[in-house]
Design a protein around this motif. Structure first.
Motif, short mmCIF file in Angstrom:
data_model
loop_
_atom_site.label_atom_id
_atom_site.label_comp_id
_atom_site.label_asym_id
_atom_site.label_seq_id
_atom_site.Cartn_x
_atom_site.Cartn_y
_atom_site.Cartn_z
N SER A 72 85.54 -11.06 58.33
CA SER A 72 85.65 -11.51 56.95
C SER A 72 84.75 -10.68 56.04
O SER A 72 85.16 -10.30 54.94
CB SER A 72 85.29 -12.99 56.85
N ARG A 75 86.32 -7.26 55.56
CA ARG A 75 87.49 -7.32 54.67
C ARG A 75 87.08 -7.45 53.22
O ARG A 75 87.81 -7.01 52.32
CB ARG A 75 88.40 -8.49 55.07
N SER A 76 85.93 -8.03 52.97
CA SER A 76 85.50 -8.23 51.58
C SER A 76 84.86 -6.98 50.97
O SER A 76 84.62 -6.93 49.77
CB SER A 76 84.52 -9.40 51.50
#
Length: 130
Positions: A72, A75-76
């Motif tokens: 996560s 991905r950010s």
């Protein structure tokens, strides 16, 4: 993945019923059911007790969660920052270390591989010098 779901998944993978697990841990089956269904939060001591009963590391209950957090976070990141990190000189070594860890090689096996590689490179350089 939360603790209860992870415990449920591990029990299923090991073909252990909640009743059997309750017997293994000395807990009531209703307690195990509530843990599996996330109605109870367990203490670290209970995590360790469950892991010992299953003969696994306590970290096994959280490994997937760490991977999800890392994925996560990656991905950010902006695409240009991801490319920058990938382009760093040491990045391939980090990927290699990760691959070796996932391959479950022992430190001695990795050391032997590195020594073999070093000897091969030395022999290759000697041949080039001739």
């Amino acid at each position: 993945m939360d603790f209860g779901k992870k415990l449920k998944k591990i029990l299923a993978e090991m073909n252990i019923t909640q009743r059997e697990f309750a017997e293994m841990t000395g807990k009531e089956e209703t307690y195990i059911s509530k843990v599996v269904n996330n109605r109870y939060n367990v203490s670290w001591d209970m995590v360790v007790q469950f892991a010992n009963a299953l003969n696994i590391s306590p970290s096994t209950f959280f490994e997937e969660k760490e991977d999800e957090i890392i994925a996560s976070a990656i991905r950010s990141l902006p695409d240009d920052l991801i490319e920058f990190v990938k382009s760093r000189p040491n990045a391939p070594y980090l990927y290699l270390a990760k691959d070796l860890q996932e391959g479950e090689y022992t430190p001695d096996e990795i050391k032997q591989l590195v020594e073999l590689w070093e000897n091969t490179v030395k022999r290759s350089r000697k041949k080039e010098d001739l």
